[in-house]
Design an enzyme around this catalytic site. Structure first.
Site, PDB file in Angstrom:
ATOM      1  N   MET A   1       9.106 -96.568 -37.480  1.00 59.01           N
ATOM      2  CA  MET A   1       9.952 -95.925 -36.483  1.00 59.01           C
ATOM      3  C   MET A   1      11.331 -96.533 -36.560  1.00 59.01           C
ATOM      4  O   MET A   1      11.477 -97.733 -36.724  1.00 59.01           O
ATOM      5  CB  MET A   1       9.362 -96.103 -35.094  1.00 59.01           C
ATOM      6  CG  MET A   1       9.984 -95.223 -34.022  1.00 59.01           C
ATOM      7  SD  MET A   1      11.491 -95.904 -33.325  1.00 59.01           S
ATOM      8  CE  MET A   1      10.888 -97.390 -32.555  1.00 59.01           C
ATOM      9  N   CYS A   2      12.337 -95.703 -36.451  1.00 55.12           N
ATOM     10  CA  CYS A   2      13.710 -96.164 -36.559  1.00 55.12           C
ATOM     11  C   CYS A   2      14.598 -95.366 -35.613  1.00 55.12           C
ATOM     12  O   CYS A   2      14.183 -94.385 -35.017  1.00 55.12           O
ATOM     13  CB  CYS A   2      14.225 -95.982 -37.986  1.00 55.12           C
ATOM     14  SG  CYS A   2      13.208 -96.772 -39.247  1.00 55.12           S
ATOM     15  N   GLY A   3      15.821 -95.828 -35.502  1.00 53.12           N
ATOM     16  CA  GLY A   3      16.816 -95.111 -34.734  1.00 53.12           C
ATOM     17  C   GLY A   3      17.910 -94.585 -35.638  1.00 53.12           C
ATOM     18  O   GLY A   3      18.323 -95.262 -36.591  1.00 53.12           O
ATOM     19  N   SER A  69      18.711 -98.288 -37.049  1.00 53.68           N
ATOM     20  CA  SER A  69      17.865 -99.426 -36.694  1.00 53.68           C
ATOM     21  C   SER A  69      16.482 -99.206 -37.276  1.00 53.68           C
ATOM     22  O   SER A  69      16.081 -98.065 -37.538  1.00 53.68           O
ATOM     23  CB  SER A  69      17.796 -99.602 -35.171  1.00 53.68           C
ATOM     24  OG  SER A  69      17.144 -98.501 -34.573  1.00 53.68           O
ATOM     25  N   ASN A  93      13.550 -91.713 -40.014  1.00 58.56           N
ATOM     26  CA  ASN A  93      12.809 -92.263 -38.884  1.00 58.56           C
ATOM     27  C   ASN A  93      11.434 -91.628 -38.862  1.00 58.56           C
ATOM     28  O   ASN A  93      11.308 -90.426 -38.630  1.00 58.56           O
ATOM     29  CB  ASN A  93      13.548 -91.953 -37.572  1.00 58.56           C
ATOM     30  CG  ASN A  93      12.657 -92.130 -36.351  1.00 58.56           C
ATOM     31  OD1 ASN A  93      11.736 -92.928 -36.356  1.00 58.56           O
ATOM     32  ND2 ASN A  93      12.927 -91.367 -35.304  1.00 58.56           N
TER      33      ASN A  93
END
Length: 529
Positions: A1-3, A69, A93
């Site tokens: 998971m990322c931003g 992120s 993401n």
């Protein structure tokens, strides 16, 4: 998971950012931009989604900046954003489950390899565009992305087929600047949630979208109107659906990198009801197949102190159901370490967090959105207790798993909502078509924003592409009255006993997060004040 955060301008797009975010900046020159205030507002939300790494990137001569992120779940650890052969910049993401990906391979690197094979210098621009679209269409999983073609000045972005990861965009009406972000919080910009399965293609030279829409899949999903009055295929359909769901759970467990799955539990948002209990049972079956595995399953159950009903968290319907369902699951799977985490939310804490959740879930803004979102926020945060019901003792326990499972999608696929009960066959087909095709906007965008704020990733077995395709096209419509087929799977294939008969109860009512005050005449569709 990322931003993900992308900003594109027709002029200079360098923005003020803290030094910690400048790892990928081409130089230390930071120039004020018209987008500065908006980006500075959004950056903290993006950071929260990816606690392992954050970075800000600018490139000389390119009027785009990328802020990313990372929550790392697969090795090798990959920093984002990624420049690919000076041709593309990728932000990704999510998780991929393509069979061609080696379990030891990072899914982001998999996309990098596919994009690196594209010749962006080809004179046939439509051919380049189609190759990029084909890469996106062949991805199987839960994801959102941006792909910036640096040579042809095109930006591609969007969400997976059903929209399991949040993504929104805005084109400023005055400046024509493009913003794309996983989450924005409340902002003066008019962000629009991306449609699940839609590939957005923005020409940075013309400052507009390429008109013809591109879809990962055929839109909408169709639901069969086939009726099996004699239930002649019930046993076959029950077995096939069980296999579909089992495979969906399996690949969502085996793609958690071993360093995580051995040392950290797997969590699930757990009301104790039919949908999540089926997922827990399938998780247990999968873990039993993994020799030497001692992974803990954390059942995250939330209950609210509700002044209007005078109920304490321990008295809520979902808490009582979770306790009884946990006992059944522990008896069925004694070799799996199952822990029920009781997340109690005092009214004062609800009041203190309420403005933050309203901010996170923007642009959603109704009473119902809040009551659902705030339940998911507290459940996924996972600050709770474990109770020993033999002696009544309790001790504090904070969620340790960073991968969360969810049973979302079962009601939309198998007719779980009460309003479906008395509909004719054509009406039920029409309703189910609406439900599954609108779930990206009705549920997923909001839920992903508030859950990911806690630095975790949620996975949806019922919304696996194969499960959706099978459930919409192969299961007779009369099997989808009050989730008849799913209850049969629970009863016949998983021996879940009383759980198989549990009625549908929405989380906001089961946890008592709805209508928290004596002003209980509010409707779910009322706009928040």
């Amino acid at each position: 998971m990322c931003g993900i955060l992308l900003f594109n301008s027709s002029g200079s797009c360098d923005v003020t950012a803290q030094d910690v975010y400048l790892e990928f900046a081409e130089d230390d020159k930071v120039v004020t931009s018209s987008g500065k205030d908006t980006i500075d507002k959004i950056v903290p939300y993006i950071v929260a989604r990816g606690p392992n790494f954050s970075s800000y990137r600018t490139l000389h001569g390119v009027n785009t900046c990328w802020f990313s992120s990372v929550l790392s779940l697969r090795q090798p650890f990959t920093k984002q954003s990624i420049v690919i052969d000076k041709k593309f910049v990728l932000q990704f993401n999510g998780e991929l489950y393509n069979k061609t990906i080696d379990l030891d391979e990072n899914d982001t690197q998999y996309i990098v390899q596919l994009l690196s094979n594209i010749d962006v210098y080809d004179d046939d621009k439509l051919s380049i565009q189609q190759e990029i679209i084909n890469v996106i269409k062949n991805l199987d999983g839960e994801f959102a992305y941006t792909i910036s073609d640096l040579v042809n000045n095109i930006i591609y972005f969007g969400r997976d087929t059903i929209g399991k990861r949040s993504l929104s965009y805005c084109i400023d009406s005055q400046t024509n600047e493009l913003y794309v972000a996983s989450v924005t919080g409340t902002t003066s910009k008019q962000f629009i949630n991306c449609i699940g399965g839609q590939i957005y293609i923005f020409d940075t030279s013309k400052r507009d979208f390429i008109v013809e829409p591109c879809n990962i899949r055929d839109v909408p999903y169709d639901v069969t109107s086939l009726v099996d009055e004699g239930l002649n295929d019930l046993n076959m359909i029950t077995s096939e659906l069980y296999e579909q769901l089992s495979n969906a759970v399996s690949k969502r467990i085996t793609t958690i990198h071993p360093t995580h799955i051995e040392n950290s539990p797997i969590a699930i948002l757990f009301s104790g009801g039919l949908d999540c209990s089926i997922i827990v049972a399938l998780m247990c079956e999968q873990l039993i197949k993994m020799p030497g595995n001692n992974t803990i399953i954390e059942l995250l159950n939330v209950g609210f102190e509700n002044p209007r009903t005078k109920l304490q968290p321990s008295d809520t319907p979902d808490r009582k159901l979770a306790i009884s369902s946990t006992k059944i699951l522990k008896n069925l799977y004694p070799d799996v370490n199952i822990k029920l985490i009781e997340v109690d939310v005092p009214y004062e804490e609800y009041l203190s967090i309420r403005p933050k959740v309203i901010d996170y879930m923007y642009p959603k803004n109704t009473e119902m959105d809040l009551s659902i979102a705030i339940a998911f926020f507290f459940a996924s945060r996972g600050q709770g207790f474990i109770t020993n019901y033999d002696d009544g003792t309790r001790h504090e326990y904070n969620r340790k798993g960073i991968v969360l499972f969810s049973g979302l999608g079962a009601d939309e696929l198998y007719g779980g909502y009460h309003k479906f009960a008395n509909k004719s066959t054509p009406e039920l087909v029409e309703e189910l078509v609406k439900q599954i095709n609108n779930i990206h906007d009705r549920n997923l965008n909001r839920d992903d924003k508030v859950i990911a704020e806690n630095g975790v990733e949620v996975r949806y077995p019922f919304l696996d592409e194969s499960v959706i395709q099978y459930s919409t096209s192969k299961i007779p419509i009369n099997y989808k009255i009050n989730k008849f087929i799913l209850r049969n799977v629970a009863k016949i294939k998983l021996n879940l006993g009383a759980i198989a008969e549990e009625p549908k109860r929405a989380i906001q009512f089961g946890s008592k997060s709805a209508k928290m005050t004596k002003d209980g005449n509010k409707n779910g569709t009322d706009i928040l004040k």
